[in-house]
Design an enzyme around this catalytic site. Structure first.
Site, mmCIF file in Angstrom:
data_model
loop_
_atom_site.group_PDB
_atom_site.id
_atom_site.type_symbol
_atom_site.label_atom_id
_atom_site.label_comp_id
_atom_site.label_asym_id
_atom_site.label_seq_id
_atom_site.Cartn_x
_atom_site.Cartn_y
_atom_site.Cartn_z
ATOM 1 C CD GLU A 18 6.616 -7.818 -3.256
ATOM 2 O OE1 GLU A 18 5.544 -7.577 -3.860
ATOM 3 O OE2 GLU A 18 6.904 -7.303 -2.165
ATOM 4 C CG ASP A 78 -2.928 -6.720 -8.239
ATOM 5 O OD1 ASP A 78 -2.023 -6.253 -7.539
ATOM 6 O OD2 ASP A 78 -3.121 -7.942 -8.379
#
Length: 244
Positions: A34, A45
């Site tokens: 990814e 995140d």
């Protein structure tokens, strides 16, 4: 053999390192990767990946730049390359144009966690099909069985199962995961199930993938890229240690 998916943020440690990292991930034995598209407000995140986003943007990384980097390696890469990021920069680029560039750059699929499934169905699913791109949705321990099956029906490539804890290495976390992972395994899911968030070591990887098809490692790998002077060898050693 469980599949290993490695995440990294494009444009770190230096702007032009992206192609080298892509080749390194493949050549070290990972099964897929990814590639994170840097964004100024990566709310989903943790601190390490937020730091990577900031550095990449400071280095001058853009979606245009990323596509040009991908085109330099696409003929050498045989494992799936998936782009992961937030919907706003993709919409600014133009969704169909973005998908066209993906198909021309060797990208096999997308993960855009903040794209609502209903919007995906109504506005974007057909465009992705047109460019032969997979799209992966995320599920969590709080996701109901019914919704897991719905998100699985919309997904292609794999289903991303967020682990219950960011510290999967300790005994409590694994036990805490047990009901969720068993529940996922008991459902008739059409896609391979990949577990992500909090996997740092080979032991973590083996624990969480017992009832799944594979695992995703992001933060620990990004940390390696950001914190080692000799990051290339450190990154190779990291992947080898998980795959050993």
């Amino acid at each position: 053999m469980k599949k290993l998916n490695i995440y990294f943020t494009a444009g770190i440690p230096q702007l032009e390192d992206t192609a080298d990292i892509i080749k390194l991930i493949q050549n070290s034995g990972a099964d897929m990767m990814e590639i994170g598209m840097p964004y100024s407000d990566p709310v989903a995140d943790g601190p390490v990946i937020q730091q990577a986003h900031e550095l990449a943007l400071k280095n001058g990384m853009t979606i245009e730049k990323l596509f040009s980097q991908l085109k330099t390696v696409k003929n050498d890469i045989k494992i799936p390359m998936i782009l992961m990021g937030y919907i706003n920069p993709v919409l600014s680029f133009g969704f169909e144009e973005f998908c066209r560039e993906c198909s021309e750059s060797g990208v096999s699929g997308l993960i855009i966690p903040d794209l609502p499934p209903i919007e995906f169905e109504n506005n974007y699913q057909q465009i992705l099909k047109k460019y032969h791109l997979n799209f992966t949705f995320l599920v969590t321990p709080e996701t109901s069985d019914e919704r897991i099956l719905y998100l699985d029906s919309l997904s292609s490539g794999f289903l991303y199962a967020v682990s219950s804890s960011s510290t999967t290495g300790n005994d409590n976390a694994v036990l805490k995961n047990e009901n969720y992972l068993s529940r996922l395994a008991s459902l008739t899911i059409k896609n391979p199930v990949m577990i992500g968030f909090g996997i740092k070591t080979k032991e973590d990887f083996e624990n969480v993938t017992e009832n799944a098809d594979g695992g995703i490692i992001g933060t620990a790998f990004v940390h390696t890229l950001l914190n080692h002077k000799d990051w290339k060898n450190a990154a190779i050693d990291f992947i080898h240690a998980v795959k050993a």
